[in-house]
Design an enzyme around this catalytic site. Structure first.
Site, PDB file in Angstrom:
ATOM      1  N   ASN A   9     -30.857 -17.448  17.968  1.00  0.00           N
ATOM      2  CA  ASN A   9     -30.459 -18.787  17.530  1.00  0.00           C
ATOM      3  C   ASN A   9     -29.045 -18.675  16.977  1.00  0.00           C
ATOM      4  OD1 ASN A   9     -30.075 -21.249  16.316  1.00  0.00           O
ATOM      5  ND2 ASN A   9     -31.647 -20.964  14.724  1.00  0.00           N
ATOM      6  N   TRP A  10     -28.096 -19.181  17.740  1.00  0.00           N
ATOM      7  CA  TRP A  10     -26.687 -19.020  17.352  1.00  0.00           C
ATOM      8  C   TRP A  10     -26.275 -19.979  16.235  1.00  0.00           C
ATOM      9  CZ3 TRP A  10     -23.875 -18.689  22.793  1.00  0.00           C
ATOM     10  CH2 TRP A  10     -24.299 -17.511  23.434  1.00  0.00           C
ATOM     11  N   LYS A  11     -27.141 -20.943  15.928  1.00  0.00           N
ATOM     12  CA  LYS A  11     -26.821 -21.950  14.894  1.00  0.00           C
ATOM     13  C   LYS A  11     -25.458 -22.588  15.223  1.00  0.00           C
ATOM     14  CE  LYS A  11     -29.867 -19.532  11.806  1.00  0.00           C
ATOM     15  NZ  LYS A  11     -30.292 -19.222  10.442  1.00  0.00           N
ATOM     16  N   HIS A  95     -36.603 -26.204  13.058  1.00  0.00           N
ATOM     17  CA  HIS A  95     -36.030 -25.089  12.289  1.00  0.00           C
ATOM     18  C   HIS A  95     -35.896 -25.507  10.824  1.00  0.00           C
ATOM     19  CE1 HIS A  95     -33.167 -22.143  10.804  1.00  0.00           C
ATOM     20  NE2 HIS A  95     -33.594 -21.368  11.789  1.00  0.00           N
ATOM     21  N   GLU A  97     -33.627 -25.177   8.746  1.00  0.00           N
ATOM     22  CA  GLU A  97     -32.357 -25.811   8.375  1.00  0.00           C
ATOM     23  C   GLU A  97     -32.375 -27.291   8.719  1.00  0.00           C
ATOM     24  OE1 GLU A  97     -29.925 -22.907  10.362  1.00  0.00           O
ATOM     25  OE2 GLU A  97     -30.550 -21.442   8.848  1.00  0.00           O
ATOM     26  N   GLU A 167     -40.819 -18.374  10.213  1.00  0.00           N
ATOM     27  CA  GLU A 167     -39.566 -18.001   9.552  1.00  0.00           C
ATOM     28  C   GLU A 167     -39.656 -18.352   8.067  1.00  0.00           C
ATOM     29  OE1 GLU A 167     -36.147 -17.859  12.611  1.00  0.00           O
ATOM     30  OE2 GLU A 167     -36.269 -19.898  11.885  1.00  0.00           O
ATOM     31  N   GLY A 173     -31.065 -15.595   6.614  1.00  0.00           N
ATOM     32  CA  GLY A 173     -29.662 -15.442   6.239  1.00  0.00           C
ATOM     33  C   GLY A 173     -29.461 -14.769   4.892  1.00  0.00           C
ATOM     34  N   SER A 213     -33.719 -12.608   8.946  1.00  0.00           N
ATOM     35  CA  SER A 213     -33.002 -11.335   8.770  1.00  0.00           C
ATOM     36  C   SER A 213     -33.523 -10.214   9.671  1.00  0.00           C
ATOM     37  CB  SER A 213     -33.020 -10.912   7.294  1.00  0.00           C
ATOM     38  OG  SER A 213     -32.366 -11.891   6.501  1.00  0.00           O
ATOM     39  N   GLY A 234     -31.098 -14.860  13.987  1.00  0.00           N
ATOM     40  CA  GLY A 234     -29.908 -15.649  13.684  1.00  0.00           C
ATOM     41  C   GLY A 234     -28.662 -14.770  13.744  1.00  0.00           C
ATOM     42  N   GLY A 235     -28.187 -14.362  12.590  1.00  0.00           N
ATOM     43  CA  GLY A 235     -26.927 -13.612  12.472  1.00  0.00           C
ATOM     44  C   GLY A 235     -26.759 -12.467  13.455  1.00  0.00           C
TER      45      GLY A 235
HETATM   46  P1  13P Z   1     -31.081 -14.808  10.267  1.00  0.00           P
HETATM   47  O1  13P Z   1     -31.532 -13.830  11.321  1.00  0.00           O
HETATM   48  O2  13P Z   1     -29.596 -14.949  10.188  1.00  0.00           O
HETATM   49  O3  13P Z   1     -31.737 -14.555   8.949  1.00  0.00           O
HETATM   50  O4  13P Z   1     -31.598 -16.255  10.747  1.00  0.00           O
HETATM   51  C1  13P Z   1     -32.918 -16.413  11.110  1.00  0.00           C
HETATM   52  C2  13P Z   1     -33.095 -17.744  11.732  1.00  0.00           C
HETATM   53  O5  13P Z   1     -33.009 -18.762  11.070  1.00  0.00           O
HETATM   54  C3  13P Z   1     -33.330 -17.806  13.189  1.00  0.00           C
HETATM   55  O6  13P Z   1     -33.702 -19.084  13.582  1.00  0.00           O
END
Ligand code: 13P
Length: 251
Positions: A9-11, A95, A97, A167, A173, A213, A234-235
């Protein structure tokens, strides 16, 4: 028996150019990966170009959201058939967020999951508790409500097509990963809930991804857990090297 899914997930990162550079590098690094479904979720503006670049590869494309109407006067939204047309096979829905910052509720998640299924997109439906909910011992209560709310009114046949991503919000994050045992406990409970709601056969085949993470150095231990069928990253999905290593997890 359950094919693992590793999704990035590149956000809100990467221009079209940056997205293309990333997937070109990634494509070369994971060309030999087998027995795993690889997915990347760029921002809306890069979906079409990324999907064209990945055509014929072993990497599929997801959106990070979807609207529940097909077309209409809904300024700023994108419908499921449009995402399919642009090259998506998956849609991340609900998600944390979006729940935190954009008013997403179990009800809107449910509408989006139904619309995605109708258009032939595979929903990656996200659930997870806040830190205060975990500390208050309410993790399962929260996750159950989100899972039930998200799949209300959906047939068992369609539930079988959904991917659930657990999640925990406190792990996103923050560099704070849930321990494999903490994640496994929730994944197992989600599978039991799906068994109760849609039958054992659907539950046994259901892919439940862990997100929060996930990195190259912790994916292996997470993937060793019985009910962890993949990762939503994510990251660490923003760099080809680290994402490719995650794709090539070893149990
Ligand atoms: P991180 O891997 O950056 O913690 O993000 C997880 C995430 O929200 C994937 O959708």
């Amino acid at each position: 028996m359950r094919i693992p899914v590793i999704a990035g997930n590149w956000k809100m990162f990467n221009t079209v150019g940056e997205s293309l550079a990333l997937v070109r590098d990634l494509k070369a690094q994971v060309a030999d990966a087998q027995g795993v479904q690889i997915v990347v979720a760029p921002v809306f503006t890069a979906i079409h170009a990324v999907a064209a670049e990945l055509k014929g590869s072993n990497i599929a494309v997801s959106s990070q959201d979807v609207y529940w109407e097909e077309t209409g006067a809904f300024t700023g939204e994108v419908g499921p058939a449009m995402l399919k047309d642009a090259g998506c096979a998956y849609a991340i829905i609900g998600h944390s967020e979006r729940r935190q910052f954009f008013g997403e509720t179990d009800d809107t998640v449910n509408k989006k999951v139904k619309a995605a299924l109708k258009a032939g997109l595979i929903p990656i439906m996200c659930v997870g508790e806040l830190l205060e909910e975990r500390e208050a011992g309410k993790t399962m209560q929260v996750v159950e409500k989100q899972v039930k709310g998200g799949i209300t009114g959906i047939s068992s046949d369609d539930i079988a097509k959904i991917i659930i991503a657990y999640e925990p919000v406190w792990a996103i994050g923050t560099g704070k990963t849930a321990t494999p045992a903490q994640a496994q406990e929730v994944h197992k409970a989600i599978r039991a809930l799906i068994a109760a709601l849609a039958g054992t056969q659907v539950a046994v085949g259901l892919r439940i991804l862990y997100g929060g993470s996930v990195k190259a150095d912790n994916v292996d231990v997470l993937m060793r857990e019985e009910d962890i069928d993949g990762a939503l990253v994510g990251g660490a999905s923003l760099k080809a090297d680290s994402f490719a290593r995650i794709v090539k997890f070893s149990k």
